[in-house]
Scaffold this motif. Structure first.
Motif, PDB file in Angstrom:
ATOM      1  N   VAL A  69      43.328  40.712  25.918  1.00  0.00           N
ATOM      2  CA  VAL A  69      43.827  40.299  27.233  1.00  0.00           C
ATOM      3  C   VAL A  69      42.690  39.706  28.062  1.00  0.00           C
ATOM      4  O   VAL A  69      42.879  38.736  28.798  1.00  0.00           O
ATOM      5  N   ALA A  70      41.491  40.282  27.946  1.00  0.00           N
ATOM      6  CA  ALA A  70      40.335  39.758  28.680  1.00  0.00           C
ATOM      7  C   ALA A  70      40.093  38.295  28.316  1.00  0.00           C
ATOM      8  O   ALA A  70      39.825  37.459  29.185  1.00  0.00           O
ATOM      9  N   VAL A  71      40.191  37.985  27.029  1.00  0.00           N
ATOM     10  CA  VAL A  71      39.992  36.608  26.576  1.00  0.00           C
ATOM     11  C   VAL A  71      41.077  35.696  27.147  1.00  0.00           C
ATOM     12  O   VAL A  71      40.795  34.607  27.674  1.00  0.00           O
ATOM     13  N   ALA A  72      42.334  36.141  27.063  1.00  0.00           N
ATOM     14  CA  ALA A  72      43.448  35.316  27.540  1.00  0.00           C
ATOM     15  C   ALA A  72      43.360  35.083  29.044  1.00  0.00           C
ATOM     16  O   ALA A  72      43.554  33.953  29.524  1.00  0.00           O
ATOM     17  N   VAL A  73      43.055  36.127  29.794  1.00  0.00           N
ATOM     18  CA  VAL A  73      42.971  35.996  31.255  1.00  0.00           C
ATOM     19  C   VAL A  73      41.800  35.103  31.639  1.00  0.00           C
ATOM     20  O   VAL A  73      41.911  34.256  32.535  1.00  0.00           O
ATOM     21  N   ASN A  74      40.677  35.271  30.963  1.00  0.00           N
ATOM     22  CA  ASN A  74      39.516  34.436  31.267  1.00  0.00           C
ATOM     23  C   ASN A  74      39.817  32.961  31.001  1.00  0.00           C
ATOM     24  O   ASN A  74      39.437  32.087  31.790  1.00  0.00           O
ATOM     25  N   ASN A  75      40.534  32.687  29.909  1.00  0.00           N
ATOM     26  CA  ASN A  75      40.921  31.299  29.610  1.00  0.00           C
ATOM     27  C   ASN A  75      41.823  30.739  30.707  1.00  0.00           C
ATOM     28  O   ASN A  75      41.695  29.590  31.120  1.00  0.00           O
ATOM     29  N   ARG A  76      42.752  31.577  31.171  1.00  0.00           N
ATOM     30  CA  ARG A  76      43.665  31.129  32.225  1.00  0.00           C
ATOM     31  C   ARG A  76      42.900  30.842  33.519  1.00  0.00           C
ATOM     32  O   ARG A  76      43.154  29.826  34.196  1.00  0.00           O
ATOM     33  N   LEU A  77      41.958  31.702  33.860  1.00  0.00           N
ATOM     34  CA  LEU A  77      41.163  31.501  35.069  1.00  0.00           C
ATOM     35  C   LEU A  77      40.308  30.248  34.966  1.00  0.00           C
ATOM     36  O   LEU A  77      40.164  29.493  35.938  1.00  0.00           O
ATOM     37  N   LEU A  78      39.741  30.007  33.770  1.00  0.00           N
ATOM     38  CA  LEU A  78      38.951  28.799  33.573  1.00  0.00           C
ATOM     39  C   LEU A  78      39.823  27.550  33.694  1.00  0.00           C
ATOM     40  O   LEU A  78      39.391  26.532  34.252  1.00  0.00           O
ATOM     41  N   PHE A  79      41.049  27.630  33.173  1.00  0.00           N
ATOM     42  CA  PHE A  79      41.974  26.503  33.282  1.00  0.00           C
ATOM     43  C   PHE A  79      42.303  26.223  34.748  1.00  0.00           C
ATOM     44  O   PHE A  79      42.285  25.068  35.194  1.00  0.00           O
TER      45      PHE A  79
END
Length: 297
Positions: free
Chosen positions: A191-201
């Protein structure tokens, strides 16, 4: 190391290899944080493409929560302070709609239940088997999640960076088995990876929007300069300036005042739109020293 170790192997051996690096680590292994981010990004793009943007990797995380048997799931992101630690939290998602956490809510990180505990040990899930009876919880903390019987608070970390907090809730008190703890650790990492990707997007989109606004503003400045070099009549020039400023900057009002040092007044020289032109025609001077005036100040 990418030719010697897969993403799955890197995750599986993290505690005996990734967190115990030596001088040959870069040649013999990979970071499951970095490659995991890329894989999740690929999954997210693939899901969005195949569903015409109706689904994303967020839905995968929601299904994962259901697979853990949780009755509720809330995702919070952090606003970091000067020390790069969570200072504020924002509720990004809450399923189902909770009486305690509402999407968009913003509050100090330390006001969240058991904040000092998960802040001090972010790499381990914080488990509460009985939300109403756990002595670590204050009355206010229990009231924050009134429908919860048991909970798991998962701090989301990625490469030492604070990303967010995942709160899983169960309607009834329960005991957590060791295998569930292992699954919660795995979920927190993914989830940390997915959320970080979303925030970067989201950050990338915001930067693009700012760049577009800046380009429009620079174009407006160029047009104003062009008008100033070609229009010799003062009134036409001033009117062109306010009209361009209002249009290009997306403003509701745009007015231009000229300072008269003799009378110590601001003279309304031009205004955009029909109302602005009427105000300019009427003059409407404003004293330079007028208190509580938005224009004079």
């Amino acid at each position: 190391g990418r030719r010697l170790q897969s993403l799955g192997q890197s995750s599986f051996d993290a505690w005996i290899k990734f967190y115990r690096p030596d001088e040959n680590s870069v040649n013999s292994g990979i970071s499951y944080y970095l490659k995991g981010s890329l894989v999740c990004w690929i999954f997210d793009m693939a899901i969005r493409a195949r569903t015409n943007g109706e689904r994303s990797f967020d839905d995968v995380m929601r299904v994962a929560a259901l697979a853990l048997g949780a009755d509720s799931c809330s995702l919070l992101t952090f606003e970091l302070g000067r020390d790069d630690r969570p200072e504020w939290t924002v509720v990004k998602a809450a399923w189902p709609v909770s009486r305690g956490l509402t999407v968009g809510d913003r509050q100090p990180a330390l006001d969240l239940p058991l904040a000092r505990a998960w802040l001090s040990n972010p790499y381990e899930p914080l488990l509460v088997g009985d939300w109403l009876q756990d002595t670590r919880l204050s009355t206010a903390a229990r009231a924050a999640l009134p429908d919860v019987g048991a909970a798991a608070l998962l701090a989301l970390m990625l490469g030492g960076k604070w990303v967010g907090l995942l709160i899983l809730g169960w309607a009834q008190p329960r005991a957590f088995a060791e295998r569930e703890l292992q699954r919660l650790r795995a979920v927190a990492a993914q989830v940390a990876v997915a959320v970080n990707n979303r925030l970067l997007f989201e950050e990338t989109q915001a930067n693009l929007a700012r760049q577009e606004r800046l380009s429009a503003e620079l174009e407006t400045v160029a047009q104003v300069n062009a008008a100033a070099s070609t229009l010799l009549e003062r009134d036409r020039l001033l009117q062109e300036v306010v009209d361009l400023t209002r249009e290009r900057f997306g403003l509701y009002h745009a007015h231009l005042y000229l300072s008269d040092e003799v009378s110590e007044m601001l003279q309304h020289a031009a205004g955009a739109g029909e109302v602005g032109r009427q105000m300019a025609a009427e003059g409407r001077p404003i004293p330079l020293l007028l208190e509580n005036s938005v224009v004079a100040e």
